[in-house]
Design a protein around this motif. Structure first.
Motif: not given
Length: 299
Positions: A198-223
């Motif tokens: 991420s220090t070399r490619y500053r777009d990585i944090p934004q990409v991960i933050n966007a994907l983590i929302q999808l992963v949350f709903f695909m992971t059995p946390i609230v279901w």
């Protein structure tokens, strides 16, 4: 000396130097321990109840969503609320290691440029801070455990009607301790590897933050897995299995949640997490070997 006669190997790009960075970072526990404490104190500076806001936030979230989803899924709140509570606590720690890990070195730009310390110090600072936050959140778990202790200690309890029979709380609760240390160990390599990238490619944090929302709903946390099998019905076993088994975060959550709520646990979760740990640390070592010296320039 001509260009052809110059040595090709850079003495700073060796695995020995990478290992030394890790060893030196671990030894400087007073430094990263103090920095982690300061992060918590600074975040809640001049607050009346201080870090207890972490606990209150988790308590409100767990109670609200636990009541809502137990009603929607027609689940027993006595077992579903502890399931959701522990899931959120573990999820927040794991996701914190990923999202905050990507900005480990970016956030420590000032210290990196002025304090000659191993890069591992900053990764350990991030994981230690998240550990302190998780410790505050565990207070909610102990309250929930005290309230629903009878439901969780009942042998062969079910999360939902017709669901998998769970053994109930027993001595296996102690497995949550090595499970946490294993997850924390993963958090360090994630912070090192993703932090360097991420220090070399500053777009990585934004990409991960966007994907983590999808992963949350695909992971059995609230279901729960019971609900997935019950709702989709027969003929979709392969698809249901892929949804769970191909999600690595599911295995990380399960190795610590299952013993804390007396749920059945398969050892394949430990095997998968152990395998990812080895691969992750190998990649982190390669990143430290090749790019450790460049991080101060990239930040």
């Amino acid at each position: 000396m001509t260009a052809a006669e110059k040595p090709l190997d850079n003495p700073s790009r060796t695995f020995g130097r990478a290992w030394e960075d890790i060893r030196s970072g671990i030894k400087q526990r007073d430094l990263w321990g103090h920095l982690g404490w300061q992060d918590i104190k600074q975040r809640y500076r001049r607050s009346v109840i201080g870090p207890l806001w972490i606990t209150m936030s988790m308590a409100v979230t767990a109670a609200g969503l636990g009541i809502l989803y137990s009603t929607l899924f027609k689940a027993n709140i006595g077992t579903f609320l502890p399931y959701l509570t522990v899931g959120f606590i573990v999820w927040n720690f794991i996701v914190g290691c990923v999202t905050e890990g990507t900005e480990t070195f970016i956030a420590n730009e000032g210290l990196i440029k002025h304090l000659p310390a191993p890069l591992t110090v900053y990764a350990l600072r991030t994981v230690w801070r998240l550990t302190l936050m998780m410790a505050h959140n565990l207070l909610v778990y102990f309250v929930v455990l005290a309230i629903f202790f009878g439901a969780l200690t009942t042998a062969n309890y079910q999360m939902t009607a017709g669901g998998i029979l769970q053994p109930g709380l027993d001595w296996t609760v102690v497995l949550a301790i090595p499970a946490f240390f294993l997850i924390a160990l993963n958090g360090v390599w994630v912070a090192l590897l993703f932090g360097i990238i991420s220090t070399r490619y500053r777009d990585i944090p934004q990409v991960i933050n966007a994907l983590i929302q999808l992963v949350f709903f695909m992971t059995p946390i609230v279901w729960s897995a019971d609900i997935l099998h019950d709702r989709l019905g027969a003929g979709t076993e392969l698809w249901k299995t892929l949804v769970l088994e191909l999600n690595p975060l599911y295995h990380y959550v399960e190795i610590i949640r299952a013993p804390l709520i007396g749920s059945a646990q398969s050892w394949h979760h430990w095997v998968i997490v152990g395998g990812i740990t080895l691969i992750g640390w190998a990649l982190a070592l390669v990143a430290l070997r090749n790019y450790r010296a460049r991080v101060p320039y990239w930040v």
